[in-house]
Design a protein around this motif. Structure first.
Motif, mmCIF file in Angstrom:
data_model
loop_
_atom_site.group_PDB
_atom_site.id
_atom_site.type_symbol
_atom_site.label_atom_id
_atom_site.label_comp_id
_atom_site.label_asym_id
_atom_site.label_seq_id
_atom_site.Cartn_x
_atom_site.Cartn_y
_atom_site.Cartn_z
ATOM 1 N N GLN A 139 0.840 -1.200 0.000
ATOM 2 C CA GLN A 139 0.000 0.000 0.000
ATOM 3 C C GLN A 139 0.870 1.242 0.000
ATOM 4 O OE1 GLN A 139 -2.772 0.171 3.204
ATOM 5 N NE2 GLN A 139 -3.571 2.176 2.658
ATOM 6 N N GLU A 140 0.528 2.189 -0.833
ATOM 7 C CA GLU A 140 1.285 3.421 -0.902
ATOM 8 C C GLU A 140 0.734 4.434 0.093
ATOM 9 O OE1 GLU A 140 1.376 4.881 -4.828
ATOM 10 O OE2 GLU A 140 2.485 3.171 -5.639
ATOM 11 N N TYR A 141 1.635 5.210 0.678
ATOM 12 C CA TYR A 141 1.251 6.246 1.620
ATOM 13 C C TYR A 141 1.672 7.601 1.070
ATOM 14 C CZ TYR A 141 0.522 2.469 4.958
ATOM 15 O OH TYR A 141 0.079 1.334 5.589
ATOM 16 N N PRO A 142 0.938 8.646 1.382
ATOM 17 C CA PRO A 142 1.321 9.980 0.879
ATOM 18 C C PRO A 142 2.649 10.415 1.480
ATOM 19 C CG PRO A 142 -0.436 10.142 2.503
ATOM 20 C CD PRO A 142 -0.294 8.691 2.199
ATOM 21 N N SER A 143 3.417 11.161 0.726
ATOM 22 C CA SER A 143 4.729 11.624 1.173
ATOM 23 C C SER A 143 4.721 13.098 1.540
ATOM 24 C CB SER A 143 5.772 11.375 0.074
ATOM 25 O OG SER A 143 5.400 12.065 -1.109
ATOM 26 N N ILE A 144 3.533 13.694 1.630
ATOM 27 C CA ILE A 144 3.424 15.116 1.969
ATOM 28 C C ILE A 144 3.781 15.306 3.432
ATOM 29 C CG2 ILE A 144 1.867 17.103 2.089
ATOM 30 C CD1 ILE A 144 0.212 15.780 -0.119
ATOM 31 N N ARG A 145 4.693 16.235 3.688
ATOM 32 C CA ARG A 145 5.087 16.508 5.065
ATOM 33 C C ARG A 145 4.075 17.440 5.720
ATOM 34 N NH1 ARG A 145 10.158 15.365 6.553
ATOM 35 N NH2 ARG A 145 10.186 17.101 8.033
ATOM 36 N N PRO A 146 3.882 17.320 7.033
ATOM 37 C CA PRO A 146 2.949 18.224 7.721
ATOM 38 C C PRO A 146 3.478 19.656 7.693
ATOM 39 C CG PRO A 146 4.210 16.949 9.318
ATOM 40 C CD PRO A 146 4.509 16.366 7.968
ATOM 41 N N THR A 147 2.550 20.607 7.652
ATOM 42 C CA THR A 147 2.952 22.022 7.671
ATOM 43 C C THR A 147 3.284 22.489 9.080
ATOM 44 O OG1 THR A 147 0.634 22.666 7.896
ATOM 45 C CG2 THR A 147 1.543 22.561 5.661
ATOM 46 N N LEU A 148 2.861 21.726 10.084
ATOM 47 C CA LEU A 148 3.157 22.074 11.478
ATOM 48 C C LEU A 148 3.560 20.818 12.228
ATOM 49 C CD1 LEU A 148 3.155 24.352 13.611
ATOM 50 C CD2 LEU A 148 0.829 23.653 14.205
ATOM 51 N N ASP A 149 4.765 20.773 12.740
ATOM 52 C CA ASP A 149 5.275 19.605 13.466
ATOM 53 C C ASP A 149 5.871 20.093 14.786
ATOM 54 O OD1 ASP A 149 6.261 17.239 14.366
ATOM 55 O OD2 ASP A 149 7.828 17.037 12.850
ATOM 56 N N LEU A 150 5.120 19.950 15.861
ATOM 57 C CA LEU A 150 5.547 20.461 17.171
ATOM 58 C C LEU A 150 6.101 19.313 18.012
ATOM 59 C CD1 LEU A 150 2.538 22.872 17.889
ATOM 60 C CD2 LEU A 150 4.746 23.393 16.814
#
Length: 245
Positions: A1-12
Motif C-alpha cells: 500500500q502506498e502512503y502519501p509523502s506530503i510533510r505536515p505544515t506544522l510539526d511540534l
C-alpha cells in the motif's frame, strides 16, 4: 500500500527539538522551575518556556505547560523553620539540593516516627505554618527526598497526615530512599472540625534522609516546584498560543 509523502505544515515535536516554534507566542508572568537533561532543577524567568526532563531517567518530556498554582508553605527549603519533636532532629544546609545548592536539610530519627512537617491548624487554633486552608478541600504535599549516606539507601520513610490526637485523617505513602533525589507526594482532603494536623514524616530508628523543596498546594496532584522563603508564592499559568493560519 502506498502512503502519501506530503510533510505536515506544522510539526511540534518539543521533546526532540527542545525549542519553541517561532509561530508560537509564550507567556508566564512569574518564575517557573523545570529539570534539565542532567537532572538539575533550573529556574526559568518570566515568559521563558520550560523544556522539562524526567528527574530520574533524564528523558526529554517536551514543553511544560501548567495551570497557576500557589505553594502555601512559606518555607520550602529551610526546614529549620518547620516544627519537630523529640523523636529526631533537623539539620539545615546538610547536603546538595536538586538545584545544586547546599540547602538540603537532614532528618535524623531516634524513634519510628518524626513530626517534621508544617502544622495545619484547624478550628480550635494552635500555632500554624499554613493558613487559609479550607476544610473539605483537597491539597497535595510534596518534597524531594534522598538517602543521606550509602548506608541509608533502601531505608523506608513515610509521609502522612496525622491528627494531633493520633487519628489518621488522610492518605499516606511509604517509600524507599535511594542515592538520587526523588520527589514524593501525598494528596489529602482537609477534614472539618479538626484541632491540628501535622505533616508526619517517619522512618525507622536511626534512619536519616535529606529533604528539600517542600510544597503544599490546592489540587489533587503535584505541579512543578515553587520556591518560597517566608510567604506564599504563586506560579502564573503557562500560555502558548498560535495566531493566524
Amino acid at each position: 500500500q502506498e502512503y502519501p509523502s506530503i510533510r505536515p505544515t506544522l510539526d511540534l515535536n518539543f521533546a526532540a527539538t527542545k525549542s519553541l516554534d517561532r509561530r508560537i507566542t509564550f507567556t508566564r508572568d512569574s518564575l517557573g522551575t523545570y529539570t534539565d537533561d542532567m537532572g538539575i532543577l533550573k529556574y526559568a524567568p518570566n515568559n521563558t518556556p520550560r523544556f522539562d526532563h524526567d528527574l530520574t531517567t533524564g528523558e526529554s518530556l517536551g514543553l511544560l505547560i501548567e495551570e497557576s498554582r500557589s505553594n502555601i508553605l512559606p518555607y520550602s527549603e529551610d526546614e529549620g523553620n518547620w516544627t519537630g519533636n523529640s523523636a529526631g532532629t533537623i539539620t539545615t544546609n546538610s547536603g546538595i539540593a536538586p538545584d545544586g545548592t547546599n540547602t538540603a536539610s537532614k532528618i535524623s530519627t531516634t524513634s519510628t516516627d518524626l513530626d517534621v512537617g508544617p502544622i495545619i491548624s484547624g478550628t480550635t487554633g494552635g500555632n500554624s505554618y499554613l493558613s487559609g486552608l479550607s476544610s473539605g478541600s483537597t491539597y497535595t504535599y510534596s518534597a524531594f527526598f534522598k538517602a543521606s549516606t550509602n548506608a541509608q539507601v533502601g531505608n523506608n520513610f513515610m509521609i502522612r497526615m496525622k491528627r494531633v490526637s493520633g487519628d489518621l485523617v488522610a492518605e499516606s505513602t511509604t517509600f524507599a530512599l535511594t542515592s538520587e533525589w526523588v520527589r514524593q507526594s501525598v494528596t489529602f482532603t482537609l477534614p472539618a472540625n479538626v484541632d491540628r494536623i501535622w505533616t508526619y514524616v517517619g522512618g525507622v530508628v536511626g534512619s536519616e534522609a535529606l529533604v528539600w523543596g517542600a510544597q503544599v498546594e490546592l489540587g489533587s496532584f503535584p505541579t512543578s516546584y515553587i520556591p518560597t522563603s517566608g510567604s506564599t508564592v504563586t506560579r502564573a499559568v503557562d500560555t502558548a498560543t498560535i495566531k493566524g493560519t
